[in-house]
Design an enzyme around this catalytic site. Structure first.
Site, PDB file in Angstrom:
ATOM      1  N   HIS A   1       0.831  -1.204   0.000  1.00 26.72           N
ATOM      2  CA  HIS A   1       0.000   0.000   0.000  1.00 26.72           C
ATOM      3  C   HIS A   1       0.867   1.257   0.000  1.00 26.72           C
ATOM      4  CE1 HIS A   1      -3.536  -2.506   1.703  1.00 26.72           C
ATOM      5  NE2 HIS A   1      -3.647  -2.355   0.413  1.00 26.72           N
TER       6      HIS A   1
ATOM      7  N   GLU B   1      -5.581  -8.399   3.520  1.00 24.99           N
ATOM      8  CA  GLU B   1      -4.967  -9.488   4.302  1.00 24.99           C
ATOM      9  C   GLU B   1      -6.033 -10.308   5.017  1.00 24.99           C
ATOM     10  OE1 GLU B   1      -2.617 -10.079   8.482  1.00 24.99           O
ATOM     11  OE2 GLU B   1      -1.982  -8.363   7.275  1.00 24.99           O
TER      12      GLU B   1
ATOM     13  N   SER C   1       5.514  -0.004   4.278  1.00 27.04           N
ATOM     14  CA  SER C   1       5.578  -0.027   2.813  1.00 27.04           C
ATOM     15  C   SER C   1       6.209   1.234   2.238  1.00 27.04           C
ATOM     16  CB  SER C   1       4.174  -0.207   2.226  1.00 27.04           C
ATOM     17  OG  SER C   1       3.575  -1.388   2.699  1.00 27.04           O
TER      18      SER C   1
END
Length: 296
Positions: A43, A128, A279
Site C-alpha cells: 500500500h 490481508e 511499505s
C-alpha cells in the site's frame, strides 16, 4: 531544524522480500506472456509506480487473466479459492505473500479443520483479512473494535454450546489493543469452561515499530508519519503517535509537506520525528528528510 528518523522507518522484512522478488524476476527482463498483479503489491503509491514501470499491470479481479499469463500475489496474500481460480485459468502464480501472513493463513486453516471457531481481531475490509478468512471457508468471526468484541461476548454468554475458539489477529494490528481483546475474550470463554487457543500473530516488526514511534512521539515537538492512506500498519502508527503528540501529520508523498497546513506545524516546531509505515521506501524517507533540513 533538529530531526530524528526512526530506526524502523522503511520497508519491513515482508515488504522488502516481496518487492525484491518482483524486481529480480521482472525488471528489465523479457516477459513470457502478460504479467498481472492482483491488487497493490504494497500500500504505497510510489512503490506501485515502480511496479508499473516494470510492465506489470495491476488488476483487481481475474476477469482479464488467461492461460499462459502470470499473476503476482501481493504481500497481503489471497484466499485458497483465488489460488484455485488462477490455476483453473491455466495462469502461473508468482507468490509474493509475506511469510508472516502465510503463517497466519496456515494457522487459521489448521484450527478450522480441527473444528475451532476462528476469531480474528482486525479490519474485515482489509485484503490481508479477506485472504486469511478464505483459508477457513470465510467462516471467521472478525472483530474490528471493542464494541464488536462486546457483542461477540454477549453471543458467547447466550450460546449454550460454544465451539472451541482460536483467537488470532491481523498482522499489523495494535499490540496493546490485541492484548486487551485477548484478556476480554479469554475471561469470557473460561467463565463458561470453554476452550480457547490464542496465537499471537501480530508481526514482530509491527510491534517494534509501534514501540519506537510511541517513544519518538513523546520526545520530539512534531511528528511526520509517511505511508499510504490504505495502509493498515501506517494507520495504527498514526493513531499511536497522534494520541501522544498533537503536532502530527500523515503524508503519503513527500510533496505534501509543501501544503500550507503542514508548513505551519513544521514552522512551530524545533524538532521533528520522521516515522514510516512498513511499505514506505527509503527514497521517500530521504526526500522528507531533505525537506525538513531546509527548514530553519
Amino acid at each position: 531544524m533538529n530531526y530524528k528518523i526512526a530506526k524502523t522507518a522503511g520497508f519491513c522484512g515482508g515488504v522488502k522480500k516481496a518487492f525484491l522478488m518482483v524486481k529480480e524476476e521482472f525488471e528489465n527482463k523479457e516477459k513470457k506472456g502478460r504479467v498481472f498483479i492482483l491488487g497493490s503489491l504494497v500500500h504505497n503509491n510510489n512503490v506501485m509506480k515502480t511496479v508499473r514501470n516494470m510492465g506489470i499491470e495491476k488488476v483487481n479481479s481475474l476477469e482479464e487473466v488467461a492461460k499462459g499469463d502470470t499473476v503476482i500475489i501481493t504481500a497481503h496474500g489471497i484466499s485458497k479459492k483465488v489460488f484455485e481460480q488462477i490455476e483453473e485459468k491455466g495462469a502461473k502464480v508468482f507468490n509474493a505473500t509475506c511469510p508472516k501472513v502465510t503463517m497466519v493463513q496456515e494457522c487459521a486453516k489448521e484450527y478450522f479443520e480441527k473444528g475451532f471457531q476462528i476469531v480474528i481481531f482486525g479490519d474485515k475490509d482489509h485484503k490481508e483479512m479477506k485472504g486469511i478468512n478464505g483459508w477457513c471457508e470465510n467462516s471467521a468471526k472478525i472483530l474490528a473494535n471493542f464494541e464488536e468484541v462486546d457483542e461477540f461476548i454477549l453471543g458467547i454468554e447466550k450460546n449454550s454450546e460454544q465451539k472451541p475458539i482460536l483467537l488470532i489477529s491481523q498482522t499489523t494490528q495494535n499490540i496493546a489493543n490485541f492484548n486487551k481483546v485477548k484478556k476480554i475474550v479469554t475471561e469470557a470463554i473460561n467463565s463458561k469452561h470453554g476452550i480457547i487457543e490464542v496465537v499471537d500473530t501480530i508481526c514482530r516488526a509491527t510491534f517494534v515499530r509501534q514501540k519506537e514511534v510511541f517513544d519518538i512521539a513523546r520526545e520530539m515537538d512534531a511528528i511526520i508519519v509517511i505511508g499510504g492512506r490504505s495502509s493498515s500498519n501506517t494507520k495504527q502508527l498514526w493513531k499511536i503517535v497522534k494520541k501522544e503528540n498533537s503536532k502530527t501529520v500523515w503524508i503519503e508523498d513527500p510533496s505534501e509537506l509543501r501544503n500550507h497546513d503542514f508548513k505551519k506545524i513544521l514552522d512551530s516546531a524545533s524538532s521533528v520525528g520522521i516515522v514510516s509505515g512498513a511499505s514506505t521506501s527509503l527514497e521517500d524517507i530521504e526526500e522528507v528528510k531533505n525537506i525538513v533540513e531546509s527548514y530553519k
